[in-house]
Design a protein around this motif. Structure first.
Motif, PDB file in Angstrom:
ATOM      1  N   GLY A 166       3.272   2.295  -4.337  1.00 12.53           N
ATOM      2  CA  GLY A 166       3.097   0.782  -4.597  1.00 12.53           C
ATOM      3  C   GLY A 166       2.117   0.349  -3.114  1.00 12.53           C
ATOM      4  N   PHE A 167       2.301   1.028  -2.203  1.00 11.87           N
ATOM      5  CA  PHE A 167       1.470   0.524  -1.118  1.00 11.87           C
ATOM      6  C   PHE A 167      -0.024   0.586  -1.092  1.00 11.87           C
ATOM      7  N   ILE A 183       4.893 -16.458  -4.162  1.00 10.62           N
ATOM      8  CA  ILE A 183       3.869 -17.457  -3.633  1.00 10.62           C
ATOM      9  C   ILE A 183       2.512 -16.808  -3.360  1.00 10.62           C
ATOM     10  N   PHE A 184       2.538 -15.521  -2.748  1.00 12.29           N
ATOM     11  CA  PHE A 184       1.398 -14.583  -2.669  1.00 12.29           C
ATOM     12  C   PHE A 184       1.343 -13.579  -3.437  1.00 12.29           C
ATOM     13  N   PRO A 185       0.962 -13.433  -4.504  1.00 14.39           N
ATOM     14  CA  PRO A 185       1.137 -12.500  -5.537  1.00 14.39           C
ATOM     15  C   PRO A 185       0.613 -11.098  -5.037  1.00 14.39           C
ATOM     16  N   GLY A 186       1.552  -9.891  -4.741  1.00 15.64           N
ATOM     17  CA  GLY A 186       0.974  -8.770  -4.448  1.00 15.64           C
ATOM     18  C   GLY A 186       0.991  -8.513  -2.733  1.00 15.64           C
ATOM     19  N   TYR A 187       1.679  -9.616  -2.033  1.00 14.61           N
ATOM     20  CA  TYR A 187       1.552  -9.442  -0.826  1.00 14.61           C
ATOM     21  C   TYR A 187       3.236  -9.829  -0.206  1.00 14.61           C
ATOM     22  N   LEU A 188       3.481  -8.867   0.856  1.00 14.05           N
ATOM     23  CA  LEU A 188       4.559  -8.982   1.443  1.00 14.05           C
ATOM     24  C   LEU A 188       4.490  -9.237   3.011  1.00 14.05           C
ATOM     25  N   PHE A 189       5.365  -9.575   3.564  1.00 14.24           N
ATOM     26  CA  PHE A 189       5.269  -9.867   4.993  1.00 14.24           C
ATOM     27  C   PHE A 189       6.406  -8.994   5.875  1.00 14.24           C
ATOM     28  N   LEU A 190       5.898  -8.180   6.672  1.00 14.34           N
ATOM     29  CA  LEU A 190       6.609  -7.095   7.466  1.00 14.34           C
ATOM     30  C   LEU A 190       7.193  -7.856   8.912  1.00 14.34           C
ATOM     31  N   SER A 197      10.874 -13.362  19.046  1.00 13.03           N
ATOM     32  CA  SER A 197      10.011 -12.243  19.625  1.00 13.03           C
ATOM     33  C   SER A 197       9.431 -11.403  18.412  1.00 13.03           C
ATOM     34  N   GLU A 198       9.819 -11.641  17.462  1.00 15.50           N
ATOM     35  CA  GLU A 198       9.317 -10.866  16.114  1.00 15.50           C
ATOM     36  C   GLU A 198       7.969 -11.300  15.611  1.00 15.50           C
ATOM     37  N   LEU A 199       7.274 -10.367  15.076  1.00 14.49           N
ATOM     38  CA  LEU A 199       5.921 -10.570  14.903  1.00 14.49           C
ATOM     39  C   LEU A 199       5.929 -10.123  13.270  1.00 14.49           C
ATOM     40  N   TYR A 200       4.909 -11.006  12.719  1.00 20.29           N
ATOM     41  CA  TYR A 200       4.847 -10.730  11.058  1.00 20.29           C
ATOM     42  C   TYR A 200       3.334 -10.096  10.819  1.00 20.29           C
ATOM     43  N   TYR A 201       3.446  -9.192   9.871  1.00 19.12           N
ATOM     44  CA  TYR A 201       2.334  -8.477   9.469  1.00 19.12           C
ATOM     45  C   TYR A 201       2.218  -8.398   7.960  1.00 19.12           C
ATOM     46  N   ALA A 202       1.067  -8.643   7.256  1.00 18.57           N
ATOM     47  CA  ALA A 202       0.798  -8.890   5.891  1.00 18.57           C
ATOM     48  C   ALA A 202       0.581  -7.561   5.321  1.00 18.57           C
ATOM     49  N   ILE A 203       1.132  -6.999   4.340  1.00 18.06           N
ATOM     50  CA  ILE A 203       1.109  -5.930   3.456  1.00 18.06           C
ATOM     51  C   ILE A 203       0.810  -6.231   2.077  1.00 18.06           C
ATOM     52  N   GLN A 204      -0.182  -5.545   1.690  1.00 19.71           N
ATOM     53  CA  GLN A 204      -0.809  -5.675   0.100  1.00 19.71           C
ATOM     54  C   GLN A 204      -0.192  -4.527  -0.526  1.00 19.71           C
ATOM     55  N   VAL A 205       0.545  -4.947  -1.727  1.00 20.04           N
ATOM     56  CA  VAL A 205       1.227  -3.910  -2.582  1.00 20.04           C
ATOM     57  C   VAL A 205       0.657  -4.215  -3.833  1.00 20.04           C
ATOM     58  N   LEU A 206       1.237  -3.500  -5.007  1.00 22.14           N
ATOM     59  CA  LEU A 206       0.599  -3.522  -6.391  1.00 22.14           C
ATOM     60  C   LEU A 206       1.328  -4.856  -7.033  1.00 22.14           C
TER      61      LEU A 206
END
Length: 224
Positions: A89-90, A64-71, A3-12
């Motif tokens: 950093g957000f 793999i994706f520099p500057g990106y995290l997945f929530l 049931s979890e969703l994934y959101y992409a977050i850009q950080v420094l």
């Protein structure tokens, strides 16, 4: 959790790990048991590469994706949203802060595929067919063959195009070539060996010739 969703977050770029640490430090202050802040995880997929430096092979880990995290969360509530935005950093949620949207089906499959091998991807095992085309036997590259745009056999790397929110990322993923097992020598048993007609033939053994002694009749004198 399905049931979890994934959101992409850009950080420094280069601040990914420190951003995660800052958020984790703030969570106890905000209250992990706060019903307004659902359980969540920040995922940071990385890959293991071997580079050559001064003639030596050195193992390194890169994002793999520099500057990106997945929530990973069931939803992004206002308290969770502000908790992340206030962290140093957000930069932004993708595609936009005012249009917070979870990953689509194709992007979600890609991220889940990568994370299924752990947050640090190791080498894939491959072989090359008779036409020198790469064939993935196991590992993160399996299922991504159609997205491989370049193969460097000497370095053991495959350049893969990964699309995220209409942005193409060219990522190097490592592989190792599966060694071919040497062909065993043909086995011949003694039973299958064809006998040489000139060999193995029993030679005739001659008994030494024995001469029988001559028997002489005893001389008889005729009686007169």
């Amino acid at each position: 959790m399905t049931s979890e969703l994934y959101y992409a977050i850009q950080v420094l770029t280069g601040e990914e790990q420190r951003f995660i640490q800052r958020v984790e430090k703030q969570v106890p202050l905000a209250g992990r048991g706060d019903p307004e802040i659902p359980p969540f995880h920040l995922r940071w997929p990385r890959r293991k590469l071997v580079i050559r430096r001064k003639g030596k092979r050195i193992s390194t880990i890169r994002p793999i994706f520099p500057g990106y995290l997945f929530l990973e969360a069931p939803e992004v509530t206002p308290p969770l949203y502000h908790l992340l935005r206030r962290s140093t950093g957000f930069i932004r949620f993708l595609p936009e802060n005012h249009a917070l949207t979870p990953l689509g089906a194709q992007e979600l499959r890609l991220v889940r595929h990568l994370l299924s091998f752990g947050e640090v991807l190791k080498e894939s095992t491959v072989r090359f067919d008779e036409n020198s085309r790469i064939v993935v036997k196991e590992g993160p590259l399996q299922g991504l063959e159609g997205q491989i745009v370049k193969v460097d056999r000497r370095k053991g790397r495959a350049k893969v195009q990964l699309d995220l929110y209409e942005t193409a990322f060219l990522i190097d993923l490592a592989f190792q070539v599966m060694e071919k097992a040497p062909n065993p020598p043909p086995h011949t048993s003694d039973l299958s060996r064809t006998p040489d007609p000139e060999q193995g033939r029993p030679s005739a053994t001659r008994e030494p010739a024995t001469r029988e002694p001559a028997t002489r009749e005893p001389a008889t004198r005729e009686s007169l």
